[in-house]
Design a protein around this motif. Sequence first.
Motif, PDB file in Angstrom:
ATOM      1  N   ILE A   1       9.246   3.784  -8.754  1.00 44.41           N
ATOM      2  CA  ILE A   1       8.895   4.603  -7.604  1.00 44.41           C
ATOM      3  C   ILE A   1       8.081   5.803  -8.082  1.00 44.41           C
ATOM      4  N   GLY A   2       7.450   6.511  -7.161  1.00 43.32           N
ATOM      5  CA  GLY A   2       6.738   7.733  -7.466  1.00 43.32           C
ATOM      6  C   GLY A   2       7.485   8.935  -6.926  1.00 43.32           C
ATOM      7  N   LEU A   3       7.649   9.955  -7.750  1.00 47.10           N
ATOM      8  CA  LEU A   3       8.295  11.190  -7.319  1.00 47.10           C
ATOM      9  C   LEU A   3       7.257  12.305  -7.245  1.00 47.10           C
ATOM     10  N   PRO A   4       7.412  13.226  -6.290  1.00 48.29           N
ATOM     11  CA  PRO A   4       6.447  14.331  -6.165  1.00 48.29           C
ATOM     12  C   PRO A   4       6.400  15.179  -7.440  1.00 48.29           C
ATOM     13  N   ASP A   5       5.201  15.630  -7.812  1.00 54.97           N
ATOM     14  CA  ASP A   5       5.027  16.462  -8.995  1.00 54.97           C
ATOM     15  C   ASP A   5       3.899  17.447  -8.730  1.00 54.97           C
ATOM     16  N   ARG A   6       4.147  18.718  -9.057  1.00 56.26           N
ATOM     17  CA  ARG A   6       3.172  19.757  -8.719  1.00 56.26           C
ATOM     18  C   ARG A   6       1.917  19.688  -9.590  1.00 56.26           C
TER      19      ARG A   6
ATOM     20  N   SER B   1       0.826  -1.201   0.000  1.00 56.72           N
ATOM     21  CA  SER B   1       0.000   0.000   0.000  1.00 56.72           C
ATOM     22  C   SER B   1       0.862   1.254   0.000  1.00 56.72           C
ATOM     23  N   SER B   2       1.956   1.239   0.739  1.00 53.13           N
ATOM     24  CA  SER B   2       2.826   2.411   0.834  1.00 53.13           C
ATOM     25  C   SER B   2       3.608   2.643  -0.453  1.00 53.13           C
ATOM     26  N   ASP B   3       3.734   1.622  -1.315  1.00 52.60           N
ATOM     27  CA  ASP B   3       4.435   1.776  -2.594  1.00 52.60           C
ATOM     28  C   ASP B   3       3.507   2.292  -3.686  1.00 52.60           C
ATOM     29  N   LYS B   4       2.203   2.295  -3.400  1.00 55.27           N
ATOM     30  CA  LYS B   4       1.224   2.719  -4.409  1.00 55.27           C
ATOM     31  C   LYS B   4       1.503   4.150  -4.846  1.00 55.27           C
ATOM     32  N   ILE B   5       1.429   4.383  -6.151  1.00 50.74           N
ATOM     33  CA  ILE B   5       1.653   5.706  -6.728  1.00 50.74           C
ATOM     34  C   ILE B   5       0.305   6.254  -7.189  1.00 50.74           C
ATOM     35  N   ILE B   6       0.003   7.476  -6.771  1.00 49.75           N
ATOM     36  CA  ILE B   6      -1.225   8.138  -7.223  1.00 49.75           C
ATOM     37  C   ILE B   6      -0.821   9.269  -8.161  1.00 49.75           C
ATOM     38  N   THR B   7      -1.086   9.086  -9.443  1.00 51.45           N
ATOM     39  CA  THR B   7      -0.688  10.068 -10.445  1.00 51.45           C
ATOM     40  C   THR B   7      -1.927  10.528 -11.215  1.00 51.45           C
ATOM     41  N   GLY B   8      -2.228  11.809 -11.115  1.00 49.71           N
ATOM     42  CA  GLY B   8      -3.407  12.339 -11.779  1.00 49.71           C
ATOM     43  C   GLY B   8      -4.695  11.699 -11.314  1.00 49.71           C
TER      44      GLY B   8
ATOM     45  N   ARG C   1       2.886   4.471 -17.680  1.00 48.00           N
ATOM     46  CA  ARG C   1       4.225   4.444 -18.260  1.00 48.00           C
ATOM     47  C   ARG C   1       5.123   5.452 -17.556  1.00 48.00           C
ATOM     48  N   PRO C   2       6.362   5.075 -17.273  1.00 51.80           N
ATOM     49  CA  PRO C   2       7.271   5.981 -16.566  1.00 51.80           C
ATOM     50  C   PRO C   2       7.486   7.285 -17.324  1.00 51.80           C
ATOM     51  N   LYS C   3       7.504   8.390 -16.583  1.00 53.89           N
ATOM     52  CA  LYS C   3       7.835   9.699 -17.131  1.00 53.89           C
ATOM     53  C   LYS C   3       9.333   9.970 -17.012  1.00 53.89           C
ATOM     54  N   ASN C   4       9.922   9.470 -15.953  1.00 54.37           N
ATOM     55  CA  ASN C   4      11.355   9.651 -15.723  1.00 54.37           C
ATOM     56  C   ASN C   4      12.048   8.299 -15.779  1.00 54.37           C
ATOM     57  N   TRP C   5      13.255   8.291 -16.354  1.00 57.50           N
ATOM     58  CA  TRP C   5      14.046   7.064 -16.461  1.00 57.50           C
ATOM     59  C   TRP C   5      15.450   7.345 -15.936  1.00 57.50           C
ATOM     60  N   VAL C   6      15.893   6.554 -14.982  1.00 59.97           N
ATOM     61  CA  VAL C   6      17.221   6.736 -14.384  1.00 59.97           C
ATOM     62  C   VAL C   6      18.024   5.451 -14.575  1.00 59.97           C
TER      63      VAL C   6
ATOM     64  N   LEU D   1      15.611  11.960  -6.889  1.00 57.87           N
ATOM     65  CA  LEU D   1      15.352  13.383  -6.679  1.00 57.87           C
ATOM     66  C   LEU D   1      16.600  14.214  -6.914  1.00 57.87           C
ATOM     67  N   GLN D   2      17.750  13.661  -6.604  1.00 60.60           N
ATOM     68  CA  GLN D   2      18.995  14.394  -6.752  1.00 60.60           C
ATOM     69  C   GLN D   2      19.390  14.558  -8.210  1.00 60.60           C
ATOM     70  N   TYR D   3      19.106  13.542  -9.012  1.00 62.46           N
ATOM     71  CA  TYR D   3      19.616  13.552 -10.377  1.00 62.46           C
ATOM     72  C   TYR D   3      18.550  13.737 -11.451  1.00 62.46           C
ATOM     73  N   ILE D   4      17.324  14.011 -11.029  1.00 61.84           N
ATOM     74  CA  ILE D   4      16.279  14.336 -11.992  1.00 61.84           C
ATOM     75  C   ILE D   4      15.707  15.698 -11.639  1.00 61.84           C
ATOM     76  N   GLY D   5      15.775  16.643 -12.539  1.00 61.90           N
ATOM     77  CA  GLY D   5      15.194  17.958 -12.317  1.00 61.90           C
ATOM     78  C   GLY D   5      13.685  17.877 -12.380  1.00 61.90           C
ATOM     79  N   ALA D   6      13.019  18.812 -11.743  1.00 61.02           N
ATOM     80  CA  ALA D   6      11.558  18.780 -11.668  1.00 61.02           C
ATOM     81  C   ALA D   6      10.907  18.861 -13.040  1.00 61.02           C
ATOM     82  N   GLU D   7      11.580  19.463 -14.017  1.00 62.94           N
ATOM     83  CA  GLU D   7      10.979  19.631 -15.332  1.00 62.94           C
ATOM     84  C   GLU D   7      11.444  18.587 -16.341  1.00 62.94           C
ATOM     85  N   ILE D   8      12.351  17.668 -15.944  1.00 59.47           N
ATOM     86  CA  ILE D   8      12.872  16.666 -16.868  1.00 59.47           C
ATOM     87  C   ILE D   8      11.837  15.578 -17.053  1.00 59.47           C
TER      88      ILE D   8
END
Length: 528
Positions: free
Chosen positions: A440-445, A408-415, A480-485, A508-515
Amino acid sequence: MAENVTVNIRDIASRLPDNWLIGCDSRELFQIVDRLFPEFTKNPAATPQKILLAEREPVQFLASFIAACAAKCPIFLCNPNWVKQEWQQVFDLVQPDIIIGQDALQNLTEMGLMASPIGLTHGWSETEFLSENTALQPFNRAKNLVSLVLMRKFCHIEKPKNNPKLPLTNYQLPLIMIPTGGSSGKTRFTIHTWETLTASVKGFQEYFQVSQINSFCVLPLYHVSGLMQFMRSFTTGGKLAIQTFKTLKNGEKCDIEPEEFFISLVPTQLQRLLQNPDTANWLSGFHTVLLGGAPAWPELLETARNYQIRLALTYGMTETASQIAALKPEDFLAGDSSSGQVLPHAQVTIRGANGEILCNNQMGDIVVNAKSLSLGYYPEKWVDREYFQLDDLGFFDKNNCLNIIGRSSDKIITGGENVFPIEIEAAIRSTNLVTDICIIGLPDRHWGQVVTAIYVPAHSQVTVKDLQAAIADKLSKFKRPKNWVIVQQLPRNYQGKVNREHLQEIALQYIGAEIEDTAVPCPYGDPF
């Protein structure tokens, strides 16, 4: 009142045959037990000594564990490879009286947590130290035998006055504290007793319809997955074979009849063994191959079926003393990939948001009540052990088999959409373009969270466009992933579990918020 069974522990050991421990000297083990037991019980009127067991060598570990349990000492199983911060955390929590483990003591000395050299804190020579502590002489002089140090004399760390008291009364001793860290990496100890561990053994016996359980162990004995293999063999009169996974992967095998044995693996271990046809065929001869510790992906399971490996997918955790649900091997070979039915010693329900019990095929929170359930996290005891709600989501199918959806804690809520990493990871693995993957899910405004893939490419020519094209018909767009590391390896522990908090920090360190839709290689050669 719980039955006091600890008086029988040494009797159990004395009844085992000389060939009980395959690949090791059983007689040596029992000799060490006989030497350690008086040391642990020499002051019966005092509070039992708290023991940290961090021994790497199997015979020494098992002998120390048996002696400590028979002496009703609280015993804390420890990873010899812990780093200074982890050891400091354990010292502060436990405030031990005794540490057992040659390598651990050396590491603790080098970390500055123990006096150096051991035993010379008060200016004693080795001869004087051994003379003062005659009961310890066999362990300090003999090569490859147990190293045992009394903390009250030989540790830099002084015990504070607020030393936590044991949360249970004496008749429930020994307390057996087993480390667990989950996906966060922070170590804590689950409180078990001889009764909770043997309840798990009895449930296993009944479910698999075996009286004597022979175990082939390649997992760490300080972890519940390794310890319970010992417990099953020790308490049922079965045989125990112990081998390091590294030697097994390299083709070395114990001289056993596999069809008589259970072997326990985590998915990454199974994957490596299946890469060698000789080892894969050898695995197919086992009575049962228990698989747990982390989710297995469909391609891995299909390969195991192709080799006719009698796999039993399991579901359990440290808190329940290993599996509480398991799939029968014949059902796996017939195509079932669930976690199977609940074992006799446990009860599992699927609950809704308000705690109501859900029907089959309805997804909800997994709640457990089991005779093998631990009593709490040291030093606190749980108030209610009859309702243990897990972080996992799942459902029961029409065959009453447990199906795990994810944490449950790994669940990602996107849009506003719910996304479970396990589904995306399976889809990306099926492309054969990655050797390892974590979602994983990263914060997005804008979206709340964005789906982020951290992966190890199968080869240097793999591009993000390749991956995007390969999953276009496998996943809905919002999944589908938006960011790929790109990384060289994921931070997995010995069970194959990923440290998601660490991955969050790196991403978070290596992906900019707009990438977006960009692969960002981690600058470290080996970041983990």
